[in-house]
Design an enzyme around this catalytic site. Sequence first.
Site, PDB file in Angstrom:
ATOM      1  N   LYS A   4       5.189  26.665   3.097  1.00  0.00           N
ATOM      2  CA  LYS A   4       4.348  25.564   3.526  1.00  0.00           C
ATOM      3  C   LYS A   4       3.707  25.111   2.189  1.00  0.00           C
ATOM      4  O   LYS A   4       3.862  23.810   2.397  1.00  0.00           O
ATOM      5  CB  LYS A   4       3.225  26.393   4.288  1.00  0.00           C
ATOM      6  CG  LYS A   4       3.753  27.233   5.419  1.00  0.00           C
ATOM      7  CD  LYS A   4       4.412  26.398   6.641  1.00  0.00           C
ATOM      8  CE  LYS A   4       5.203  27.545   7.800  1.00  0.00           C
ATOM      9  NZ  LYS A   4       4.574  28.430   8.476  1.00  0.00           N
ATOM     10  N   ASP A  32      -3.439  36.239   6.781  1.00  0.00           N
ATOM     11  CA  ASP A  32      -2.213  35.393   6.521  1.00  0.00           C
ATOM     12  C   ASP A  32      -2.807  34.132   5.906  1.00  0.00           C
ATOM     13  O   ASP A  32      -3.141  33.166   6.763  1.00  0.00           O
ATOM     14  CB  ASP A  32      -1.302  35.358   7.855  1.00  0.00           C
ATOM     15  CG  ASP A  32      -0.254  34.247   8.062  1.00  0.00           C
ATOM     16  OD1 ASP A  32      -0.037  33.631   6.805  1.00  0.00           O
ATOM     17  OD2 ASP A  32       0.492  34.297   9.119  1.00  0.00           O
ATOM     18  N   TRP A  82       0.424  32.412  15.150  1.00  0.00           N
ATOM     19  CA  TRP A  82       0.925  33.251  14.472  1.00  0.00           C
ATOM     20  C   TRP A  82      -0.134  34.436  14.390  1.00  0.00           C
ATOM     21  O   TRP A  82       0.402  35.739  14.199  1.00  0.00           O
ATOM     22  CB  TRP A  82       0.846  32.632  13.237  1.00  0.00           C
ATOM     23  CG  TRP A  82       1.917  31.592  12.952  1.00  0.00           C
ATOM     24  CD1 TRP A  82       1.415  30.177  12.659  1.00  0.00           C
ATOM     25  CD2 TRP A  82       3.177  31.505  12.935  1.00  0.00           C
ATOM     26  NE1 TRP A  82       2.778  29.405  12.792  1.00  0.00           N
ATOM     27  CE2 TRP A  82       3.847  30.272  12.999  1.00  0.00           C
ATOM     28  CE3 TRP A  82       4.040  32.678  13.320  1.00  0.00           C
ATOM     29  CZ2 TRP A  82       5.091  30.273  12.887  1.00  0.00           C
ATOM     30  CZ3 TRP A  82       5.374  32.280  13.198  1.00  0.00           C
ATOM     31  CH2 TRP A  82       5.981  31.178  13.228  1.00  0.00           C
TER      32      TRP A  82
END
Length: 360
Positions: free
Chosen positions: A195, A171, A101
């Site tokens: 998540k 993030d 990511w």
Amino acid sequence: MSRIWNFSAGPAVLPEEVLREAAAEMLDYRGCGMSVMEMSHRSKMFQEIIDQAEADLRELMGIPDNYKVLFLQGGASQQFAAIPMNLMKHRVADYIVTGQWAKKAWQEARLYGTANKVASSEDKTFSYIPDCSDLPISPEADYVYICENNTIYGTKFHTLPDTKGKPLVADVSSCFLSEPVDVSRYGVIYGGVQKNIGPAGVVISIIREDLITEDVLEGTPTMLRFKTHADNGSMYNTPPCYGIYICGKVFQWIRRLGGLEEMRARNERKAKLLYDYLDQSRLFHGTVVPQDRSLMNVPFVTGDAALDAQFVREASDAGFANLKGHRSVGGMRASIYNAMPYEGVEALVGFLERFEHAHR
Ligand SMILES: *Cc1c(COP(=O)(O)O)cnc(C)c1O
């Protein structure tokens, strides 16, 4: 009705209490004769929902007054572009690449300017967090970027990098609300909620006000400007209303349990149970260096791909869902987010023990 143990990395398990509340309010939200899905985002009813959600999030995280809270769409992935578009005043940023990511965010930023990779752990399949105490931060960098919890690899920054005065952009998709956080140390904290908070479709971004300006890269779409959403209370256009409503319920659930200190205590207890088992197992082992382990995502392997696949199959038949590791790592991964009860991890460890006994 029966619920199984769901170890999905995302979209992921939600608190059963929250799902029950949402079910009870489905046809008639608090006497208004319609569901939250059917109501105008300009209604007083919905304004109360989003205001309460923001207030509860501010309370939980101790968000200072000089930070805006935005409820956005487009997934965390769209922020990979929005962040450089809004923040790269000098067209330079420094990225720490600790997983896929972070790498995707870094690659996206390169479309807009000079994105320096100032540290990486790719040499060892992202199984650790590099030392970030004295990085070659560029004097002209507009920000330093991290992915704080690496969902796929199961690592977490337990110490934030020294950004040498540059705003830190993080993030936190897979560790949002998993433990207390000092918001004042960041310029931007953002994440997709699917998540650890709510249903897919909502991104929450917490941004220091001085970073929200008109001075964005030429051609930045209206919808990707932080200022558009900040000036309109996240309602420039129709927000993801139902998702925000569920996030709000999760914030209330965490507040009822005792806030982020309590979440950390619960998450540490769950993770310890699983890591302690893996550390003494003669069949399974974790793939991450102990000091950088995530509390949320726990990857592990047997070292034999066929046996891993058999484990995932048998676990699934026994009611333990979504334990297959990410396709880039293989093996297994148990995501044990806030909503996974201790009993779920206990049951998983019991199953691991039985499998080990049968296959060693
Ligand atoms: C899942 C994930 C993403 C991607 O989120 P989307 O909402 O699917 O774009 C980004 N960063 C991290 C850390 C993730 O876990």
